[in-house]
Design an enzyme around this catalytic site. Structure first.
Site, PDB file in Angstrom:
ATOM      1  N   CYS A 398       6.335  11.732  -3.641  1.00 33.10           N
ATOM      2  CA  CYS A 398       5.018  11.180  -3.329  1.00 33.10           C
ATOM      3  C   CYS A 398       4.090  12.253  -2.758  1.00 33.10           C
ATOM      4  O   CYS A 398       3.514  13.011  -3.515  1.00 33.10           O
ATOM      5  CB  CYS A 398       5.162   9.978  -2.405  1.00 33.10           C
ATOM      6  SG  CYS A 398       3.745   8.880  -2.505  1.00 33.10           S
ATOM      7  N   HIS A 536       8.569   6.859  -5.191  1.00 26.92           N
ATOM      8  CA  HIS A 536       9.626   7.175  -4.228  1.00 26.92           C
ATOM      9  C   HIS A 536      10.991   6.854  -4.839  1.00 26.92           C
ATOM     10  O   HIS A 536      11.492   5.738  -4.670  1.00 26.92           O
ATOM     11  CB  HIS A 536       9.454   6.337  -2.955  1.00 26.92           C
ATOM     12  CG  HIS A 536       8.305   6.746  -2.117  1.00 26.92           C
ATOM     13  ND1 HIS A 536       8.391   7.705  -1.136  1.00 26.92           N
ATOM     14  CD2 HIS A 536       7.022   6.330  -2.114  1.00 26.92           C
ATOM     15  CE1 HIS A 536       7.213   7.866  -0.558  1.00 26.92           C
ATOM     16  NE2 HIS A 536       6.364   7.038  -1.135  1.00 26.92           N
ATOM     17  N   GLU A 538      13.804   7.589  -3.876  1.00 30.05           N
ATOM     18  CA  GLU A 538      14.819   7.315  -2.847  1.00 30.05           C
ATOM     19  C   GLU A 538      15.055   5.823  -2.623  1.00 30.05           C
ATOM     20  O   GLU A 538      16.133   5.418  -2.191  1.00 30.05           O
ATOM     21  CB  GLU A 538      14.465   8.003  -1.522  1.00 30.05           C
ATOM     22  CG  GLU A 538      13.215   7.495  -0.796  1.00 30.05           C
ATOM     23  CD  GLU A 538      11.930   8.212  -1.212  1.00 30.05           C
ATOM     24  OE1 GLU A 538      11.895   8.773  -2.319  1.00 30.05           O
ATOM     25  OE2 GLU A 538      10.959   8.194  -0.427  1.00 30.05           O
TER      26      GLU A 538
HETATM   27  N1  GLN Z   1      -0.640  10.109   1.630  1.00 32.67           N
HETATM   28  C1  GLN Z   1      -0.414  10.040   0.244  1.00 32.67           C
HETATM   29  C2  GLN Z   1      -1.133   8.862  -0.380  1.00 32.67           C
HETATM   30  O1  GLN Z   1      -1.508   7.938   0.275  1.00 32.67           O
HETATM   31  C3  GLN Z   1       1.075   9.984  -0.071  1.00 32.67           C
HETATM   32  C4  GLN Z   1       1.755   8.765   0.447  1.00 32.67           C
HETATM   33  C5  GLN Z   1       3.251   8.896   0.496  1.00 32.67           C
HETATM   34  O2  GLN Z   1       3.794   9.987   0.512  1.00 32.67           O
HETATM   35  N2  GLN Z   1       3.939   7.776   0.567  1.00 32.67           N
HETATM   36  O3  GLN Z   1      -1.338   8.827  -1.575  1.00 32.67           O
END
Ligand code: GLN
Length: 575
Positions: A398, A536, A538
């Site tokens: 992400c 994600h 994970e």
């Molecule tokens: N801050 C970034 C966004 O909002 C990534 C979010 C994250 O890593 N879950 O897109």
């Protein structure tokens, strides 16, 4: 559906309810206990619906600061839940949903909405009865949704707090007013203070007394302690807490939480639970689980993985709870590759201050996990540059994908001031930006549950490392559409205006949404393993089915032989 209709439906299902509370300290292991029991009952042919009940008034965990809450676990249907839901999914090897996570915020919101809709028919709406009834109704819903034989209801917090008393009330009402099949398991901590050198049972006696004072007599006590409870501790707890010695189960420290189910099984916990409900096991199948643990016991080789993120400190302590799914995913993938991964927590702020060379030399793999806000982002970018240039296997999750895009734009494509608009609104090269619908939500201060959340389809580009990884896991076929579904939690996206330019400079787009509008995975050529995803991965890694992208990382890591001196340096940096 009204409470009574649901109650009737669930009665037809003949669902049994097991409440689990904790005593003495938080983080006592209720979540792992609940997960282990769920797994054991399912291994005996019963269907289980686990439910985490959190006492806070937040509707979900999405708006809670990570340092305060730990990880926000996202379900497939896009709910931002507690990390225990992640534990349930990992142990049970299944997808759960919004019905497996209840907060006081949800309960109160629903009650107030019902009151405004005149659904209480002019009744006086009371905390004392209507709140527990709403809680019971949520447990029934979970039972119906999974057609469950058992609901395992884990009460957040510890007994004696008045925040969670209404969950205990729900337990009491179901048992004594409604005469339902209800059981209570109390997980208490027995400390062994170093200056005494003896395991002490008094704190658990006290927490059981608090529970009894709230109208609940536990059926089982799980004694969480460094070592197994001896007969003396068991007999003391038995006569002080009104349970038989046989109903006291030890939960000693183990090398991995995944051994807990076997440890409980050895002590006959699941069969004792079934017996108390007058049930027999339909089968007993723990084969896959046992094979995994046997394999784990044979592993000797180690690799060093650096996780470079933020949110680590809480007062004088460091937290890895924030990334629990990442930690578990790395473990699952390492075992699948026949190695043990030593995790090294590195703050991206330290990388900024001390430099990537000093902080990162010697690791076999580097992960940059998710995150929000500007603090520490330059350190993440330096980390990624280091991984790219030194050909260290890299996985970005992400924010780790967004930062990898920025690093590539700046240092390979020559867009020197590239950034995400989350960090720099005025960047001349917003390679990561916010979509108009998301921006509108932020302007209206609509923060709760409004990110891009939950499972989204993604189509993988053929001929990529990503394709290889998913093929190996059997999640896609060699021909046809290579479609996967992965979980998201973010507001910002890869900016398509830079797609051609970055691709021309060598960036590989390894996955997009089926309409091709959103970039979901990027990777690099001429690198042992450099993959980063907007989702994600994970959240979908399980001990019995490690996630392909983590498996790919660890496979590359095992092939990466760091020079000895560097390994030593890494050892010295161990926290
Ligand atoms: N801050 C970034 C966004 O909002 C990534 C979010 C994250 O890593 N879950 O897109």
């Amino acid at each position: 559906m009204s409470y009574h209709v649901k109650a009737r439906k669930a009665k037809k299902l003949n669902t049994k309810f097991i409440f689990i509370s904790g005593g003495v300290i938080s983080s006592v292991g209720k979540g792992v206990t609940a997960s282990a029991i769920a797994l054991l009952l399912e291994s005996r042919g019963y269907k289980v619906a686990p439910v985490k009940m959190d006492a806070y008034l937040n509707v979900d965990a999405g708006t809670i600061r990570p340092q305060e809450h730990g990880e926000v676990f996202v379900t497939k249907d896009g709910v931002e839940t507690d990390q225990d839901v992640g534990n349930y999914e990992r142990f049970m090897n299944t997808d759960l949903s919004s019905s497996n996570y209840v907060t006081n915020g949800q309960i109160y919101q629903r009650i107030i909405q019902k009151e405004r809709n005149f659904e209480y028919d002019g009744e006086d709406v009371e905390v004392a009865l209507h709140v527990p009834e709403e809680i019971i109704s949520r447990l029934e819903k979970a039972a119906i949704e999974r057609k469950a034989d058992f609901v395992i209801a884990e009460i957040g917090g510890t007994v004696g707090e008045y925040q969670n008393i209404l969950f205990i009330e729900a337990n009491r009402i179901m048992k004594y007013r409604d005469n339902r099949d209800v059981m209570h398991i109390h997980v208490g901590y027995l400390p062994t203070p170093p200056h005494v050198g003896e395991m002490k049972s008094k704190p658990v006696q006290t927490s059981v007394r608090l529970l009894v004072g709230s109208g609940i007599q536990p059926d089982f006590i799980i004694g969480r302690a460094e070592k197994p409870l001896d007969d003396r501790r068991k007999s003391t707890l038995a006569w002080t807490c009104n349970v038989s010695s046989d109903s006291i189960i030890s939960a000693p420290n183990l090398d991995t939480i995944y051994r807990v189910p076997m440890e409980f099984d050895r002590q006959g916990l699941a069969d004792k639970i079934l017996k108390k409900f007058g049930l027999q096991p339909h089968k007993h199948d723990m084969k896959d689980w046992k094979n995994l643990l046997d394999k784990l016991g044979r592993i000797r080789k180690e690799v060093n993985v650096a996780v470079v993120g933020k949110y680590y400190e809480t007062g004088a302590y460091k937290l890895s709870d924030v990334y629990i799914s990442v930690v578990e995913a790395i473990k699952h993938a390492s075992w699948a590759n026949g190695v043990k991964a030593n995790l090294h927590w590195i703050s991206s702020i330290d990388v900024e201050n001390k430099g990537a060379n000093a902080m990162l030399a010697g690791y076999n793999a580097i992960v940059v996990p998710g995150g929000f806000g500007s603090r520490g982002t330059e350190g993440m970018i330096q980390t990624i540059q280091y991984a790219r240039e030194n050909k260290v296997p890299y996985l970005g999750l992400c924010y780790g994908m967004q930062m990898a895009t920025i690093e590539f734009a700046r240092n390979v494509a020559g867009l020197k001031l590239a950034n995400t608009t989350e960090v720099d609104d005025d960047t001349p090269h917003p390679v990561i930006h916010i979509m108009p619908d998301q921006e509108k939500k932020l302007l209206n201060r609509e923060y709760g549950a409004t990110m891009r959340l939950g499972g989204w389809d993604c189509v993988i580009t053929r001929g990529t490392k990503t394709e290889q990884a998913y093929l190996k896991a059997g999640l896609i076929k060699k021909t046809g559409l290579a479609k996967i579904n992965e979980r998201h939690r973010h507001r910002y996206e890869f900016n398509n205006q830079y797609r051609d330019q970055l691709q021309k400079a060598g960036l590989v787009i390894a996955g997009t949404t089926p309409d091709s509008k959103l970039v979901e995975i990027i990777e690099l050529k001429d690198h042992p393993y450099f993959v980063a995803s907007q989702f994600h991965p994970e959240f979908q890694s399980r001990p019995l089915s490690p996630h392909p992208l983590f498996a790919g990382l660890l496979e590359a890591a095992t092939k990466q032989h760091a020079p000895q001196s560097r390994v030593k340096l890494a050892e010295a940096q161990k926290t």
